[in-house]
Enzyme design. Structure first.
Site, PDB file in Angstrom:
ATOM      1  CG  PHE A   1      -3.370  -5.320  10.973  1.00  0.00           C
ATOM      2  CD1 PHE A   1      -4.642  -5.644  11.217  1.00  0.00           C
ATOM      3  CD2 PHE A   1      -2.996  -4.109  11.640  1.00  0.00           C
ATOM      4  CE1 PHE A   1      -5.513  -5.007  12.407  1.00  0.00           C
ATOM      5  CE2 PHE A   1      -3.877  -3.344  12.756  1.00  0.00           C
ATOM      6  CZ  PHE A   1      -5.038  -3.986  12.771  1.00  0.00           C
TER       7      PHE A   1
ATOM      8  CG  ASP B   1       0.093   0.019   6.215  1.00  0.00           C
ATOM      9  OD1 ASP B   1       0.694   0.807   7.212  1.00  0.00           O
ATOM     10  OD2 ASP B   1      -1.048  -0.437   6.652  1.00  0.00           O
TER      11      ASP B   1
ATOM     12  CE  LYS C   1       0.800   0.029  15.510  1.00  0.00           C
ATOM     13  NZ  LYS C   1       0.252  -0.567  14.107  1.00  0.00           N
TER      14      LYS C   1
HETATM   15  C1  PLP Z   1      -1.214  -0.795  13.657  1.00  0.00           C
HETATM   16  C2  PLP Z   1      -1.271  -0.599  12.341  1.00  0.00           C
HETATM   17  C3  PLP Z   1      -2.269  -0.415  11.564  1.00  0.00           C
HETATM   18  C4  PLP Z   1      -3.499   0.249  12.292  1.00  0.00           C
HETATM   19  O1  PLP Z   1      -3.242   1.525  13.308  1.00  0.00           O
HETATM   20  P1  PLP Z   1      -4.141   2.055  14.256  1.00  0.00           P
HETATM   21  O2  PLP Z   1      -3.689   3.206  14.895  1.00  0.00           O
HETATM   22  O3  PLP Z   1      -4.170   1.026  15.091  1.00  0.00           O
HETATM   23  O4  PLP Z   1      -5.309   2.217  13.673  1.00  0.00           O
HETATM   24  C5  PLP Z   1      -2.333  -0.252  10.164  1.00  0.00           C
HETATM   25  N1  PLP Z   1      -1.318  -0.928   9.445  1.00  0.00           N
HETATM   26  C6  PLP Z   1      -0.382  -1.211  10.144  1.00  0.00           C
HETATM   27  C7  PLP Z   1       0.849  -1.774   9.295  1.00  0.00           C
HETATM   28  C8  PLP Z   1      -0.295  -1.140  11.432  1.00  0.00           C
HETATM   29  O5  PLP Z   1       0.670  -1.690  12.044  1.00  0.00           O
END
Ligand code: PLP
Length: 397
Positions: free
Chosen positions: A135, A220, A249
Site C-alpha cells: 500500500f 516506504d 504518519k
Molecule cells: C498510510 C500509508 C500511506 C498513505 O499515507 P496517507 O497519509 O494516507 O496518504 C502510504 N504508504 C504506507 C506504507 C502507508 O501506511
C-alpha cells in the site's frame, strides 16, 4: 446535542467504514467520546499519534508556532522546516529532504524523483516494481503502485509505469526487471496489506539486486518509520540503506506531514520540477521536530522494543487459549492478530463497548498500534478487554 453520526450520513461521502463512536478529546494513550466515555487507544490514528494524544512537547511547539508564524510560501526560507530537515538527515542515512502533506504525496513524489533519475541516468527508464499486497497511497498513480486490486479496480484505467510482483520473492523482482526499470519500491514491513514481515534477508537481496542493476531502492517507511518497529527506521533492522525513503504518519504526532528523503545521488529534482504550497509548513514542521526530537532524546525506542515484546507475549498467550486465533505477527508496536473466521468487526465493536479501540485490518484480522509511550499497565488492560471479547465471541459462535 447534535447527532454527529447522522450528519455524517447526510453530508460526508460514504467512503469510510466508521466505528460508531464520536471522539472529542485525547490525552496520552486515552481518548474520550462525546458522552464522556473513556477508551484506551490502540489505533492512534493508524500509527500516527506516536507520542500519544496531545503530548506537551507537541502542544507547546504547535502553540508557539501558531502564535508566531502559521504559513508563508516555499519561495521564502522558514526556520522550523530547516530544523526538521537537519534533524531528519542527521538521524537517518539520507542527505536531502522534501516536505509534503501526506503519505500518498510522499510516495508519489518519490516515484517522480525515481523517474527523474531514470531520465538522467538510466536512458529514460521509468517503471517502478512494487509488491503484491503493498500500500503506497490513494492518488491514481499510487493505486497503480499499490499491489491490491481493491484499490485499483474502481478506477480503471489506472496509470501505467508500475509492475506489481509477488512480495518477498527476490526471483519475482529479478524477473520483472527490464531496461525500463528505474526503481523498486516497498514497505520494509507491509502495513495495510496485513502486517506482513519479509524473510530476514529479503531486503538485503533486493538491495544487492538494485545495486547490481544500477536502479534505485525506495523504502516506504510511512507506517514503519519514526520508531514504530523498535528502531527509528525499520531499514536499520534489516541492514540495508534505501536510496529514497518516504515518511508521514507518525512524524508529527497527528499534524499532517509527509517527507521524501533521498541520498545525494538520488536527489535529482532541479528547480521547478516539484513543489508544494503547504509542504514544509512551519506548524507541521514544528510538530514534526518536537515529535522526532522527543523520540530521539528519550528512551522511547527502548520502550517500543520492551513493551512491544510484552504485548507480543500477551497476544501469543491469547493465541494459545483461543484456537480460532491463527497467527500473531508484527514487530515493535505494530501487531496483527489473525482469526480463522470473519469476526474482526464484531471484536472491534466488543472491545469498543469495553473501552478499547482496536483496528480491523481485514475481515479476519485485527491490528494493534498503541502510542509509542504505552506502558505495561495499559497493555495489560487492553489484553484483558481483548480476552473478554474473545471469550464472549466463543459463546455466541
Ligand atoms: C498510510 C500509508 C500511506 C498513505 O499515507 P496517507 O497519509 O494516507 O496518504 C502510504 N504508504 C504506507 C506504507 C502507508 O501506511
Amino acid at each position: 446535542m447534535n447527532n454527529w453520526q447522522e450528519l455524517e450520513h447526510k453530508y460526508y461521502m460514504p467512503t469510510f467504514d466508521r466505528i460508531p463512536v464520536t471522539l472529542v478529546k485525547g490525552q496520552g494513550a486515552k481518548v474520550w467520546d462525546d458522552n464522556g466515555k473513556e477508551y484506551l487507544d490502540f489505533v492512534t490514528g493508524i500509527a500516527v499519534n506516536s507520542l500519544g494524544h496531545c503530548h506537551p512537547a507537541v502542544v507547546n511547539a504547535v502553540t508557539e508556532q501558531v502564535k508566531t508564524l502559521i504559513h508563508t510560501s516555499n519561495i521564502f526560507y522558514t526556520i522550523p522546516q530547516l530544523k526538521l530537515a537537519e534533524l531528519l538527515v542527521k538521524h537517518s542515512c539520507m542527505d536531502k529532504v522534501f516536505f509534503c502533506n501526506s503519505g500518498t504525496e510522499a510516495t508519489e513524489g518519490a516515484v517522480k524523483l525515481a523517474r527523474r533519475y531514470g531520465h538522467i541516468h538510466l536512458k529514460g527508464a521509468y517503471e517502478v516494481i512494487t509488491g503484491t499486497g503493498s500500500f503506497h497511497g490513494r492518488t491514481l498513480a499510487m493505486v497503480s503502485a499499490s499491489g491490491q486490486a481493491k484499490f485499483q479496480e474502481p478506477y480503471i484505467p489506472i496509470p501505467s509505469g508500475f509492475v506489481n510482483v509477488e512480495y518477498n520473492s527476490i526471483e519475482a523482482i529479478k524477473a520483472a526487471t527490464t531496461n525500463i526499470t528505474c526503481a523498486v519500491m516497498m514497505e520494509p514491513i507491509q502495513g495495510e496489506g496485513g502486517v506482513n514481515l519479509p524473510d530476514d534477508d529479503y531486503l538485503k537481496k533486493v538491495r544487492e539486486w538494485c545495486d547490481r542493476k544500477g536502479i534505485l531502492l525506495i523504502l516506504d517507511e510511512i507506517q514503519t518509520g519514526i520508531g514504530r518497529t523498535g528502531s527509528l527506521f525499520a531499514y536499520e533492522q534489516y541492514g540495508v540503506e534505501p536510496d529514497i525513503m518516504t515518511l508521514a504518519k507518525g512524524l508529527a504526532s497527528g499534524i499532517p506531514i509527509g517527507v521524501i528523503l533521498a541520498k545525494e545521488k538520488a536527489s535529482v529534482f532541479a528547480q521547478g520540477e516539484h513543489g508544494s504550497t503547504f509542504g514544509g509548513n512551519p506548524v507541521a514542521c514544528a510538530a514534526g521536530y518536537a515529535t522526532l526530537k522527543t523520540i530521539i532524546d528519550s528512551d522511547i525506542s527502548l520502550n517500543v522494543k520492551l513493551t512491544g515484546q510484552y504485548l507480543a507475549r500477551g497476544l501469543n498467550d491469547l493465541k494459545q487459549r483461543y484456537n480460532f486465533i491463527t497467527d500473531i505477527r508484527g514487530r515493535g508496536l505494530l501487531y496483527a492478530m489473525y482469526l480463522n473466521k470473519d469476526i474482526a468487526k464484531q471484536l472491534v465493536l466488543d472491545c469498543l463497548e469495553e473501552g478499547l479501540l482496536v483496528n480491523k485490518l481485514k475481515n479476519n484480522a485485527l491490528r494493534f498500534m498503541p502510542p509509542l509511550i504505552i506502558g505495561r499497565d495499559d497493555v495489560d488492560k487492553a489484553l484483558d478487554i481483548l480476552d473478554k471479547a474473545l471469550s464472549d465471541i466463543c459463546l455466541v459462535q
